[in-house]
Design an enzyme around this catalytic site. Structure first.
Site, mmCIF file in Angstrom:
data_model
loop_
_atom_site.group_PDB
_atom_site.id
_atom_site.type_symbol
_atom_site.label_atom_id
_atom_site.label_comp_id
_atom_site.label_asym_id
_atom_site.label_seq_id
_atom_site.Cartn_x
_atom_site.Cartn_y
_atom_site.Cartn_z
ATOM 1 N N LYS A 41 -4.511 -43.856 -1.660
ATOM 2 C CA LYS A 41 -4.491 -44.758 -2.817
ATOM 3 C C LYS A 41 -4.019 -46.142 -2.356
ATOM 4 C CE LYS A 41 -1.578 -46.065 -6.012
ATOM 5 N NZ LYS A 41 -2.076 -47.445 -6.179
ATOM 6 N N GLU B 26 -3.276 -51.345 -6.337
ATOM 7 C CA GLU B 26 -4.219 -51.802 -7.371
ATOM 8 C C GLU B 26 -4.501 -53.297 -7.230
ATOM 9 O OE1 GLU B 26 -1.342 -50.397 -7.668
ATOM 10 O OE2 GLU B 26 0.007 -51.423 -9.052
ATOM 11 N N GLY C 164 5.904 -49.309 0.877
ATOM 12 C CA GLY C 164 6.058 -50.110 -0.337
ATOM 13 C C GLY C 164 7.527 -50.386 -0.578
ATOM 14 N N GLY D 299 9.795 -45.933 -3.300
ATOM 15 C CA GLY D 299 10.057 -44.912 -2.275
ATOM 16 C C GLY D 299 11.015 -43.846 -2.794
ATOM 17 N N GLU E 17 8.065 -46.106 4.593
ATOM 18 C CA GLU E 17 8.274 -47.424 5.220
ATOM 19 C C GLU E 17 8.574 -48.386 4.087
ATOM 20 O OE1 GLU E 17 8.358 -47.665 8.351
ATOM 21 O OE2 GLU E 17 7.390 -45.781 8.887
ATOM 22 N N CYS F 274 7.472 -56.894 5.138
ATOM 23 C CA CYS F 274 8.667 -56.062 5.291
ATOM 24 C C CYS F 274 9.497 -56.523 6.477
ATOM 25 C CB CYS F 274 8.262 -54.609 5.455
ATOM 26 S SG CYS F 274 7.113 -54.363 6.813
ATOM 27 N N GLU G 291 15.970 -58.332 -0.867
ATOM 28 C CA GLU G 291 14.685 -58.748 -0.321
ATOM 29 C C GLU G 291 14.007 -59.687 -1.316
ATOM 30 O OE1 GLU G 291 11.552 -55.749 -0.241
ATOM 31 O OE2 GLU G 291 11.189 -56.228 1.869
HETATM 32 P P1 NAD Z 1 5.218 -51.065 -4.529
HETATM 33 O O1 NAD Z 1 6.281 -50.115 -4.154
HETATM 34 O O2 NAD Z 1 5.289 -51.722 -5.841
HETATM 35 O O3 NAD Z 1 3.782 -50.368 -4.477
HETATM 36 C C1 NAD Z 1 3.306 -49.722 -3.318
HETATM 37 C C2 NAD Z 1 2.284 -48.666 -3.704
HETATM 38 O O4 NAD Z 1 2.928 -47.659 -4.472
HETATM 39 C C3 NAD Z 1 1.131 -49.181 -4.560
HETATM 40 O O5 NAD Z 1 -0.055 -48.557 -4.134
HETATM 41 C C4 NAD Z 1 1.513 -48.714 -5.958
HETATM 42 O O6 NAD Z 1 0.420 -48.535 -6.821
HETATM 43 C C5 NAD Z 1 2.173 -47.391 -5.653
HETATM 44 N N1 NAD Z 1 3.081 -46.878 -6.675
HETATM 45 C C6 NAD Z 1 3.750 -47.581 -7.635
HETATM 46 N N2 NAD Z 1 4.502 -46.734 -8.377
HETATM 47 C C7 NAD Z 1 4.321 -45.489 -7.885
HETATM 48 C C8 NAD Z 1 4.824 -44.196 -8.220
HETATM 49 N N3 NAD Z 1 5.694 -44.023 -9.213
HETATM 50 N N4 NAD Z 1 4.427 -43.131 -7.489
HETATM 51 C C9 NAD Z 1 3.571 -43.289 -6.446
HETATM 52 N N5 NAD Z 1 3.042 -44.477 -6.097
HETATM 53 C C10 NAD Z 1 3.411 -45.576 -6.803
HETATM 54 O O7 NAD Z 1 5.199 -52.110 -3.325
HETATM 55 P P2 NAD Z 1 4.333 -53.428 -3.190
HETATM 56 O O8 NAD Z 1 4.838 -54.412 -4.192
HETATM 57 O O9 NAD Z 1 2.887 -53.092 -3.171
HETATM 58 O O10 NAD Z 1 4.741 -53.900 -1.715
HETATM 59 C C11 NAD Z 1 5.874 -54.647 -1.457
HETATM 60 C C12 NAD Z 1 6.986 -53.767 -0.892
HETATM 61 O O11 NAD Z 1 6.518 -53.014 0.214
HETATM 62 C C13 NAD Z 1 8.147 -54.570 -0.347
HETATM 63 O O12 NAD Z 1 9.368 -54.033 -0.776
HETATM 64 C C14 NAD Z 1 8.031 -54.431 1.159
HETATM 65 O O13 NAD Z 1 9.195 -54.594 1.870
HETATM 66 C C15 NAD Z 1 7.430 -53.094 1.303
HETATM 67 N N6 NAD Z 1 6.715 -52.972 2.573
HETATM 68 C C16 NAD Z 1 7.263 -52.235 3.580
HETATM 69 C C17 NAD Z 1 6.617 -52.122 4.804
HETATM 70 C C18 NAD Z 1 7.193 -51.300 5.915
HETATM 71 O O14 NAD Z 1 6.453 -50.901 6.785
HETATM 72 N N7 NAD Z 1 8.474 -51.010 5.923
HETATM 73 C C19 NAD Z 1 5.403 -52.757 4.992
HETATM 74 C C20 NAD Z 1 4.868 -53.503 3.952
HETATM 75 C C21 NAD Z 1 5.541 -53.581 2.730
#
Ligand code: NAD
Length: 506
Positions: free
Chosen positions: A189, A192, A242, A247, A264, A298, A398
């Site tokens: 997935k 979006e 994310g 997480g 991650e 990140c 962050e």
């Molecule tokens: P997010 O957590 O909002 O979303 C990430 C994904 O999770 C999306 O596909 C979203 O649709 C999905 N999601 C949302 N709610 C969910 C749920 N309840 N259950 C399952 N899936 C769900 O993150 P974002 O805004 O897309 O990305 C930014 C974040 O990602 C930042 O905090 C950043 O630090 C982190 N990030 C970490 C790394 C790493 O490798 N450590 C790399 C890139 C981004």
């Protein structure tokens, strides 16, 4: 703002809106509902995507389960798996330009960066192909004359892959080829906000001959799609990149079936600048580290810890370099920093900066949203904030924007304490000409990756991941690959030497 380097809109023929569908069991499926993604920089609808629901997600998971259980991928040779992964790598390279335009229009990142990430992802696929062929377990020939022990490595099963918007194609390629190399089947997935490059990856997988059902893609939101991918009993593992908040939700959701979770997450990554450092290189790397991907990264080096004797001079150097960084039109090949992903996120960055100023910090540069002629207002100025104390929110949370925070230290122990005074532990760096200082730092800093006299260099061979609330598990490298494997012990008796347990004369 006038003395910043801003690249205004260039003439470019924008592609037509793309229609994205789910990819399940080798078929492209639509949904009655759709969602659209409008470019953060160009006033166009980039994609209209089928909106996945619980039934579509269930269908994708069933397809992945069935494909795994038939053995069509999980039980073929590593050589055959590697052949498909290598074809995908070639196809990625052939399609870089087409995919990069959509990646840039959906995410707002510069086109040169999108091309680099998509082209560079091919190397992750090639490296994973090498692992598919060289994976092996252990044998134990030391258990006694009549015993042989074998430890087998087997694919863990069905893997849910959930990715964010900031590096859509790259992060997918940090996970998918490694899961496939291990023999797993998957449900993906994408965010979006940036679904298109993942759908394009699906097209390449079909073209490369990946059997139907081995990789399935469901488009949609965290609820219900991501959530069901985290709870479903037919899923054996979830790998997620994310936010730390999501997480934690995924960890809770996955606990119902005790499935494996690899995470991650976020970071507040420090670089320590020692007085003996090569300050020109350090200032350039700090500037790169904070503005790369507009700080929506990140691994952003959003926190620097500078020796107080050189702090004023160092901040001046970074501010001078910041003014030269080319912000602006993401489609201009010359642009280095593009748009902020959404208006809401741009407003959030601004709130964090304004709160820091209200807390008493000093703005050395920037500190506001900015408009780029012809492209609207979804950009943020390069921002440098000093006079920050370790307890301020801006030093701990962050921001995920082009915002650098400067802290100072007097003794090396103080610097280490500041580095480790964080809920996060993704990466950390040090600048010093003294190898002993660098090594001491490397051993004491709490982070998954340490950079000395560099920032953000990465290689498919080296594991990536965080400690503390930056995540769990590792991806890429051999360690990342091993996450997708389960271990099974085989105990083999040689000959008829087993002593009976039941005594015949009793
Ligand atoms: P997010 O957590 O909002 O979303 C990430 C994904 O999770 C999306 O596909 C979203 O649709 C999905 N999601 C949302 N709610 C969910 C749920 N309840 N259950 C399952 N899936 C769900 O993150 P974002 O805004 O897309 O990305 C930014 C974040 O990602 C930042 O905090 C950043 O630090 C982190 N990030 C970490 C790394 C790493 O490798 N450590 C790399 C890139 C981004």
């Amino acid at each position: 703002m006038n003395d910043l380097t801003i690249k205004t809109a260039i003439d470019y023929e924008l592609p037509e809106t793309v229609r994205n569908r789910h990819m399940i069991a080798g078929e492209w499926l639509g949904s009655a509902d759709t969602f659209e993604r409008r470019s953060p920089s160009h006033d166009v609808v980039v994609s209209v995507s089928a909106q996945g629901d619980a039934a579509m997600t269930e269908r994708a998971i069933k397809a992945a389960r069935a494909a795994f259980d038939t053995g069509v991928w999980s039980r073929i040779s590593g050589k055959e798996r590697a052949a498909v992964l290598l074809k995908v790598a070639d196809l990625i390279e052939k399609n870089v330009d087409r995919i990069a335009v959509f990646e840039t229009l959906e995410s707002g990142k510069p086109i040169s960066q999108s091309r680099g990430e998509i082209g560079g992802a091919a190397d992750l696929w090639r490296y994973a192909a090498s692992l598919a062929r060289t994976s092996h377990g252990d044998s134990h020939n030391t258990l006694g004359e009549d015993m042989l022990g074998v430890v087998l490595k087997e694919p863990i099963g069905v893997v849910s892959i959930i990715t964010p918007w900031n590096f859509p194609f790259w992060i997918l390629s940090q996970k998918l080829p490694f899961a496939l190399a291990a023999g797993c089947t998957v449900v993906v997935k994408p965010s979006e906000i940036t679904p298109t490059s993942t759908v394009m990856m699906g097209e390449l997988l079909i073209e490369a001959g990946l059997p139907a059902g081995v990789c399935n893609i469901v488009l949609g939101h965290g609820q219900p799609v991501g959530s069901l991918m985290s709870t479903h009993a037919d899923v054996d593992m979830v790998t997620f990149t994310g936010s730390t908040a999501v997480g934690k939700l995924i960890t809770q959701a996955a606990s119902g079936t005790l499935k494996k979770v690899a995470l991650e997450l976020g970071g507040k990554n420090p670089q320590v600048i020692c007085p003996d450092a090569d300050l020109d290189s350090a200032a350039d790397a700090v500037t790169f580290g904070v503005y790369f991907n507009a700080g929506q990264c990140c691994n952003s080096s959003s926190r620097i810890i500078v020796h107080e004797d050189i702090a004023e001079d160092f901040v001046k150097r970074v501010v001078a370099l910041s003014r030269k960084v080319k912000f602006g039109d993401p489609l201009d090949p010359d642009t280095q920093v593009g748009a902020i992903v959404t208006a809401e996120h741009n407003a959030k960055i601004d709130r964090c900066v304004k709160a820091a100023v209200a807390d008493g910090a000093t703005l050395d540069l920037g500190g506001g949203t900015m408009a780029v002629a012809g492209l609207g207002e979804q950009f943020y100025q390069p921002t440098v904030i000093s006079g920050v104390s370790p307890k301020m929110a801006i030093a701990r949370e962050e921001v995920f924007g082009p915002v650098l925070v400067v802290l100072t230290y007097r003794t090396f122990d103080e610097a280490i304490a500041l580095v480790n005074d964080s809920d996060y532990g993704l990466s950390a760096g040090i600048w010093s000409e003294n190898m002993h200082t660098c090594m001491d730092f490397a051993r004491r800093a709490q982070a998954g990756t340490i950079w000395t006299n560099t920032w953000m260099d990465g290689f498919p061979e080296l594991a990536f991941g965080g400690v503390k609330q930056s995540g769990q598990g590792r991806e890429i490298g051999r360690y990342g690959f091993e996450e997708f494997l389960e271990v099974k012990s085989l105990v083999l008796r040689i000959g008829r030497s087993r002593a009976p347990w039941v005594q015949q004369d009793a």
